[in-house]
Design a protein around this motif. Structure first.
Motif, short mmCIF file in Angstrom:
data_model
loop_
_atom_site.label_atom_id
_atom_site.label_comp_id
_atom_site.label_asym_id
_atom_site.label_seq_id
_atom_site.Cartn_x
_atom_site.Cartn_y
_atom_site.Cartn_z
N ARG A 106 8.35 -3.19 -12.45
CA ARG A 106 7.71 -1.91 -12.09
C ARG A 106 6.28 -1.86 -12.61
O ARG A 106 5.91 -1.04 -13.41
CB ARG A 106 8.56 -0.74 -12.61
N ARG A 107 5.51 -2.82 -12.11
CA ARG A 107 4.10 -2.96 -12.56
C ARG A 107 3.14 -2.31 -11.59
O ARG A 107 3.40 -2.27 -10.38
CB ARG A 107 3.73 -4.44 -12.65
N LYS A 108 2.02 -1.85 -12.13
CA LYS A 108 0.89 -1.40 -11.29
C LYS A 108 -0.26 -2.33 -11.56
O LYS A 108 -0.42 -2.83 -12.68
CB LYS A 108 0.49 0.01 -11.70
N TYR A 136 0.26 -5.49 -1.68
CA TYR A 136 0.55 -4.49 -2.71
C TYR A 136 0.13 -3.11 -2.19
O TYR A 136 -0.96 -2.99 -1.61
CB TYR A 136 -0.25 -4.86 -3.96
N ASP A 156 -1.22 0.34 -3.14
CA ASP A 156 -1.89 1.03 -4.24
C ASP A 156 -1.69 2.53 -4.03
O ASP A 156 -2.29 3.13 -3.14
CB ASP A 156 -3.38 0.64 -4.21
N GLU A 157 -0.83 3.13 -4.87
CA GLU A 157 -0.47 4.53 -4.64
C GLU A 157 -1.63 5.47 -4.92
O GLU A 157 -1.77 6.50 -4.26
CB GLU A 157 0.73 4.90 -5.50
N GLU A 158 -2.44 5.10 -5.87
CA GLU A 158 -3.58 5.97 -6.20
C GLU A 158 -4.59 6.01 -5.05
O GLU A 158 -5.02 7.07 -4.62
CB GLU A 158 -4.29 5.44 -7.44
#
Ligand code: GAP
Length: 456
Positions: free
Chosen positions: A183-185, A307, A309-311
């Protein structure tokens, strides 16, 4: 079995060849490094770490792991298998491009790297350079450095697998697994240490270039556009790591690659170089690999390695910054840098001034005399220290001789039990580098040594 006769060792400058030879001799004499399969005449460019050397190399790898994984929240570890799916090496470019140009001498059959001809020496007659024997050199041809073997009992092309030539690919192919499970960002890294294999044309210089070696690699995944910032960051971090572990600043430098040295996918690459007795040479490479690897594996495997990116609410393929070091090469650099000769009590001693965290043995305990309860007391102290770090006991010969033996393997502290110990419980602690002694109460010895190792 050995291919000694067909190799072209690289020459060391004469003035420092003696120093290198003394270090290699010490390594053998004191159980740091032995030639592989020595009783059968040795297998060229393969080395075994002895009881003292195995501790040194473990300490180097532990120091790397502590720095890269334990002490940070943004890097996780991995331990991948050496044999991987053959398609991995097609995707990575190793099947097509992991080659060195090779020439043969038609007369003596020695092989040379075509791009190292100027410094290469004849494996049969080391005073000669390539072609000095009058033999004609063949045209250069490309030689793939990967070792091949067969998976399963049938030796046919369909079963060919490769021994990994780098640990890096294991981390790329597990990118999605790590992302899902840890669970990495972004930014985050994956680190791995382990064996790699390259069928080098000209191995040599002791542990420096071998065909089986251990790497310490980390792939740091970042948002495109932030890659150059992280590239600069990792160059500096990795350079300073060697200094923090005691490498002398005058023997270490960072060298940025010129654009014509860069691999086709790399946006930037720099080497941390060490001044070995045979010249400045690469210890570690730090590369900006852009999105090359994840894109290649996406294409070859059909699995999406992008990936989200939620931000930023966007999807992209991360860029990768890779610090890639060699555990054996780093061990050699620490060994060479620590090796010193000085005068003690009118005698020349060889001493390894290793950083206490790297020292294979942290303390040696000596009874001054083999009587009056001193050996028993020394064993009592030894038993107390042993669960915490490697210690040795020695009661053979004069105390000076015993100190010298420990100096040669880099033991930072010598603890002596003497007449006064039996009266007031104090022992002498002798410092390897300053050769000074101080008295410490035996009850204080363990916390004091632990403090010194941690604080060094
Ligand atoms: N994944 C990138 C990579 O493998 P590399 O520069 O080929 O890059 C990284 O290797 C490090 O591995 C080198 O800086 C060196 O310390 C070590 N290494 C490479 N080949 C080696 C060999 N034949 N013998 C000992 N160490 C080696």
């Amino acid at each position: 079995m050995t291919d000694e006769a067909t190799e072209a060792p690289q020459a060391a400058p004469a003035h420092d060849a003696g120093r290198m030879e003394r270090i290699v001799n010490l390594a053998k004499r004191r159980g740091l490094v032995f030639q592989s399969s020595e009783i059968y005449g040795g297998l060229s460019s393969c080395w075994d770490y002895g009881p003292v050397g195995v501790e040194l190399k473990r300490n180097v790898k532990d120091a790397w792991w502590r720095e890269m994984v334990w002490s940070r929240g943004d890097i996780v570890g991995l331990d991948c298998s050496i044999l991987m799916h053959p398609r991995v090496w097609e995707a990575s470019g190793h099947v097509a491009g992991f080659t060195d140009p090779l020439v043969d001498c038609k007369k003596c059959k020695v092989r040379f790297r075509a791009d190292h001809l100027a410094e290469a020496r004849c494996g049969l007659t080391p005073t000669r350079r390539a072609g000095d024997c009058g033999g004609e050199l063949t045209e250069a041809r490309q030689f793939n450095l990967m070792f091949k073997t067969f998976m399963g009992p049938v030796e046919e092309d369909a079963n060919v697998v490769f021994m990994r030539p780098e640990t890096a690919q294991g981390m790329f192919v597990n990118f999605a697994n790590v992302l899902d499970t840890a669970r990495r960002k972004l930014p985050f890294g994956i680190a791995q240490t382990g064996k790699s294999f390259r069928n080098e044309i000209t191995p040599g210089n002791f542990l420096f270039r071998t065909r089986e070696f251990e790497q310490m690699e980390m792939e740091f995944f970042v948002k495109p556009g932030e890659d150059m910032k992280w590239y600069e960051y990792w160059k500096q971090e990795r350079y300073e790591w060697y200094l923090r572990l005691g490498i002398k600043p005058e023997n270490l430098r960072l060298r940025e690659h010129a654009s014509d040295e860069l691999a086709h996918y790399a946006k930037g690459c720099a080497d941390v170089e060490y001044r070995f007795p045979f010249g400045w040479s690469e210890l570690e490479g730090i590369a900006n690999r852009a999105d090359f690897d994840l894109k290649q594996h996406t294409q070859f495997s059909g699995k999406d390695l992008s990936y989200f990116d939620e931000e930023a609410r966007e999807r992209y393929v991360p860029y990768v910054i890779e610090p890639a070091a060699g555990a054996d090469r780093a061990t050699l650099a620490f060994l060479v840098d620590a090796y010193d000769e000085d005068e003690v009590e009118g005698e020349t001693r060889a001493v390894l001034r290793l950083h206490p965290r790297l020292a294979p043995v942290k303390a040696a305990v000596f009874p001054l005399m083999r009587k009056a309860g001193q050996p028993e007391k020394a064993h009592e102290i030894l038993t107390r220290l042993r669960p915490h770090f490697p210690v040795q006991y020695d009661q053979a010969g004069s105390i000076g001789r015993r100190y010298r033996r420990q100096d040669e393997i880099g033991t930072p502290w010598g603890v002596t039990v003497d007449h006064q110990t039996m009266e007031d419980g104090t022992v002498t602690v002798r410092d390897r580098d300053k050769t000074t002694q101080e008295r410490i109460h035996e009850s204080e010895l363990l916390p004091e040594l632990l403090r010194r190792i941690a604080g060094a």
